[in-house]
Design a protein around this motif. Structure first.
Motif, short mmCIF file in Angstrom:
data_model
loop_
_atom_site.label_atom_id
_atom_site.label_comp_id
_atom_site.label_asym_id
_atom_site.label_seq_id
_atom_site.Cartn_x
_atom_site.Cartn_y
_atom_site.Cartn_z
N SER A 94 0.81 -1.22 0.00
CA SER A 94 0.00 0.00 0.00
C SER A 94 0.85 1.27 0.00
CB SER A 94 -0.93 0.00 1.22
OG SER A 94 -0.22 0.20 2.43
N VAL A 95 2.06 1.19 0.57
CA VAL A 95 2.92 2.37 0.60
C VAL A 95 3.95 2.34 -0.52
CG1 VAL A 95 2.61 2.68 3.07
CG2 VAL A 95 4.54 1.31 2.25
N GLY A 96 3.94 1.30 -1.34
CA GLY A 96 4.82 1.23 -2.49
C GLY A 96 6.27 0.90 -2.19
N SER A 97 6.52 0.20 -1.08
CA SER A 97 7.89 -0.17 -0.74
C SER A 97 8.38 -1.28 -1.66
CB SER A 97 7.97 -0.65 0.72
OG SER A 97 7.60 0.38 1.61
N ALA A 98 9.51 -1.07 -2.30
CA ALA A 98 10.08 -2.07 -3.21
C ALA A 98 11.31 -2.74 -2.62
CB ALA A 98 10.43 -1.44 -4.55
N ARG A 99 12.03 -2.04 -1.74
CA ARG A 99 13.24 -2.56 -1.12
C ARG A 99 12.96 -2.71 0.38
NH1 ARG A 99 17.98 -2.18 -3.53
NH2 ARG A 99 19.00 -1.64 -1.57
N VAL A 100 12.88 -3.97 0.84
CA VAL A 100 12.41 -4.23 2.21
C VAL A 100 13.44 -5.08 2.95
CG1 VAL A 100 10.59 -5.24 3.62
CG2 VAL A 100 10.01 -4.14 1.44
N LEU A 101 13.75 -4.67 4.16
CA LEU A 101 14.64 -5.42 5.04
C LEU A 101 13.86 -5.87 6.27
CD1 LEU A 101 17.45 -6.42 6.00
CD2 LEU A 101 17.78 -4.17 7.05
N ASP A 102 13.84 -7.18 6.52
CA ASP A 102 13.19 -7.73 7.70
C ASP A 102 14.24 -7.91 8.78
OD1 ASP A 102 11.21 -8.82 9.32
OD2 ASP A 102 11.61 -10.86 8.64
N VAL A 103 14.15 -7.13 9.84
CA VAL A 103 15.14 -7.20 10.91
C VAL A 103 14.62 -8.16 11.99
CG1 VAL A 103 16.10 -4.93 10.46
CG2 VAL A 103 14.18 -5.13 12.02
N GLY A 104 15.52 -9.04 12.46
CA GLY A 104 15.08 -10.12 13.33
C GLY A 104 14.30 -11.14 12.52
N CYS A 105 14.86 -11.52 11.37
CA CYS A 105 14.13 -12.31 10.38
C CYS A 105 13.92 -13.76 10.77
CB CYS A 105 14.83 -12.24 9.02
SG CYS A 105 16.46 -13.04 8.98
N GLY A 106 14.67 -14.26 11.76
CA GLY A 106 14.51 -15.66 12.15
C GLY A 106 14.78 -16.59 10.98
N ALA A 107 13.89 -17.55 10.78
CA ALA A 107 14.07 -18.54 9.71
C ALA A 107 13.47 -18.09 8.39
CB ALA A 107 13.47 -19.87 10.13
N ALA A 108 13.26 -16.80 8.22
CA ALA A 108 12.92 -16.19 6.93
C ALA A 108 11.49 -16.44 6.46
CB ALA A 108 13.91 -16.63 5.85
N SER A 109 10.56 -16.52 7.38
CA SER A 109 9.16 -16.70 7.00
C SER A 109 8.67 -15.55 6.13
CB SER A 109 8.30 -16.82 8.27
OG SER A 109 6.95 -16.83 7.97
N LEU A 110 8.87 -14.32 6.59
CA LEU A 110 8.44 -13.15 5.81
C LEU A 110 9.31 -12.97 4.58
CD1 LEU A 110 6.79 -10.59 5.33
CD2 LEU A 110 8.30 -9.41 6.96
N VAL A 111 10.60 -13.17 4.72
CA VAL A 111 11.52 -13.00 3.59
C VAL A 111 11.11 -13.90 2.43
CG1 VAL A 111 13.90 -13.39 2.82
CG2 VAL A 111 13.46 -12.23 4.99
N LYS A 112 10.72 -15.12 2.72
CA LYS A 112 10.33 -16.06 1.67
C LYS A 112 9.13 -15.55 0.89
CE LYS A 112 9.27 -20.93 0.84
NZ LYS A 112 9.13 -22.28 1.48
N VAL A 113 8.15 -15.00 1.61
CA VAL A 113 6.95 -14.47 0.94
C VAL A 113 7.30 -13.26 0.09
CG1 VAL A 113 4.69 -13.42 1.34
CG2 VAL A 113 5.42 -15.38 2.72
N LEU A 114 8.12 -12.37 0.62
CA LEU A 114 8.51 -11.18 -0.14
C LEU A 114 9.30 -11.54 -1.38
CD1 LEU A 114 9.63 -8.85 2.81
CD2 LEU A 114 7.48 -8.75 1.54
N LEU A 115 10.18 -12.51 -1.25
CA LEU A 115 11.03 -12.89 -2.37
C LEU A 115 10.22 -13.52 -3.51
CD1 LEU A 115 14.09 -12.70 -2.88
CD2 LEU A 115 14.29 -15.06 -2.11
N ALA A 116 9.10 -14.12 -3.17
CA ALA A 116 8.25 -14.75 -4.18
C ALA A 116 7.46 -13.73 -4.98
CB ALA A 116 7.30 -15.75 -3.53
#
Length: 419
Positions: free
Chosen positions: A233-255
């Motif tokens: 909604s805010v148009g973020s294209a470059r996102v860093l997940d801090v405290g990412c753990g086992a990359a649950s959110l990172v995996k969704v973003l990367l897809a």
């Protein structure tokens, strides 16, 4: 009728071939119990129903993604805990469980029941979910495996159980049995399973408002979905997940190709190793790999790698920090990194009274240093926003209770320069 389909899988195990190693002339005795559903069945499920186990269906993607009325019948299942253990493992996953126990010997009733049972499962779920549950839990019931247990078994467990195992009330038993009590592997698995604590997820599933019970949305999934929606909604294209753990959110973003750069930072090297396995870095396409950054770092120390991102996400992280460290955390995230958008979630302590497994005063996770009420979170976030030049708005995550609010609370910080 045409609305019902039956598939049967029968294994014919060659016990002799199992004893033959390459170049070996030795034949050892193997009691492989070919009549039971054990780890042999798990291997067969992966080979015969590999597409379904992976959630894929050529030409019928909508069916693979849909909850269906399913029934699984297993004639002979070894269970070292009898029918009670079968119930403990499958019932929390939403299955109606029918277990038939058998006498050890019909001629000698005094010998009691055998450890072999007949199991029938009924429920509404995706076929992938049913196969994953069987794949993981059959060897757990047997408490044995017919092959060597190494690191690849940890990867399999996280891959096949990552979406449901973290919320299972018997997850420690499952992990230890699946990994054959190898303490190092079991500890790592328990540390890096993605999802909320047992009590939290069990209660949220019970309270989830839905017209179709089988389509419950897990709190962890709802949290990630809300974060992604905000970022879009805010148009973020470059996102860093801090405290990412086992990359649950990172995996969704990367897809999602709309996110042109995706990063994950965590203080734990073990968590980053688990993230790498979850993301399959060893076979990730080069173009996708170019969009990804994973690195180790602390949220309480200035780090230039935190700068230059459109948004930072901090999902269920701050409650793991000691309260005195929050000032340093704010300086790093808001004063040094200065991302245009910061999305943060944390548990709502008021909602804890809805968790039947939590006693008064208990926190949701053994590593939580604190949990805030909505007023406490807003007071802290408002102060941080004013101090560092941000505006802040609040969103609920998960089913919102009229009295105590949502299970998770979210703050979306927007830099005054972007407003």
């Amino acid at each position: 009728g045409t609305d019902r389909c039956t598939a049967a899988l029968l294994l014919d195990i060659d016990a002799l071939s199992l004893t033959k190693g390459r170049g070996s002339r030795r034949y050892d005795y193997v009691n492989d119990r070919p009549y039971v559903a054990s780890s042999f069945m798990s291997v067969a499920l992966a080979k015969v129903y590999g597409s379904a186990l992976g959630g894929k269906s050529g030409g019928h993607a909508e069916l693979a993604a849909s909850a269906l009325p399913l029934e699984a019948a297993l004639a002979v299942v070894p269970s070292s805990g009898g029918g009670e253990l079968v119930e403990r493992l499958f019932a929390p996953l939403g299955w109606d469980v029918d277990v038939t126990e058998h006498p050890a010997d019909e001629q000698f009733p005094a010998w009691g029941t055998a450890k072999y049972v007949t199991v029938r499962l009924k429920g509404h779920a995706r076929l992938q979910s049913l196969l994953e549950h069987l794949y993981v839990l059959l060897p757990v019931l047997d408490n044995d495996k017919h092959y060597w247990i190494g690191r690849d078994e940890l990867d399999k467990l996280l891959r096949r159980g990552g979406d449901w195992l973290s919320a299972h009330p018997e997850k420690e038993l499952i992990v230890n049995r699946y990994l054959r009590y190898q303490k190092r592997l079991a500890t790592e698995a328990l540390d890096h399973l993605v999802g909320e604590d047992i009590a939290e997820q069990a209660a949220v599933d019970d309270l989830e408002p839905t017209d179709v019970p089988e389509e419950r949305v897990r709190l962890a999934d709802a949290r990630i979905g809300t974060v992604v929606s905000v970022l879009k909604s805010v148009g973020s294209a470059r996102v860093l997940d801090v405290g990412c753990g086992a990359a649950s959110l990172v995996k969704v973003l990367l897809a999602d190709p709309s996110f042109t750069a995706v990063g994950g930072m965590d203080v734990s090297a073990g968590a980053l190793e688990a993230a790498g396995r979850r993301l399959h870095l060893d076979r990730m396409p080069p173009r996708q790999r170019e969009r990804l950054s994973l690195f180790q770092g602390s949220l309480t120390y200035r780090d230039d790698r935190l700068r230059g991102w459109d948004a930072l996400t901090c999902v269920e992280v701050i409650e793991h920090l000691d309260l005195p460290r929050l000032e340093a955390f704010a300086r790093v995230v808001f004063g040094h990194a200065k991302a245009p958008t910061v999305v943060m979630t944390t548990p709502n302590r008021e909602y804890n009274v809805r968790f039947e497994f939590l006693e008064p005063g208990m926190l949701r996770h053994r590593d939580h240093r604190f949990e805030w009420t909505r007023a406490e979170f807003a007071a802290w976030a408002d102060l941080v926003a004013e101090r560092y030049g941000y505006s802040v708005r609040y969103l609920p995550v998960g089913p919102e209770d009229r009295e105590v609010g949502p299970p998770t609370q979210m703050a979306v910080f927007t830099s005054a320069a972007q407003s």
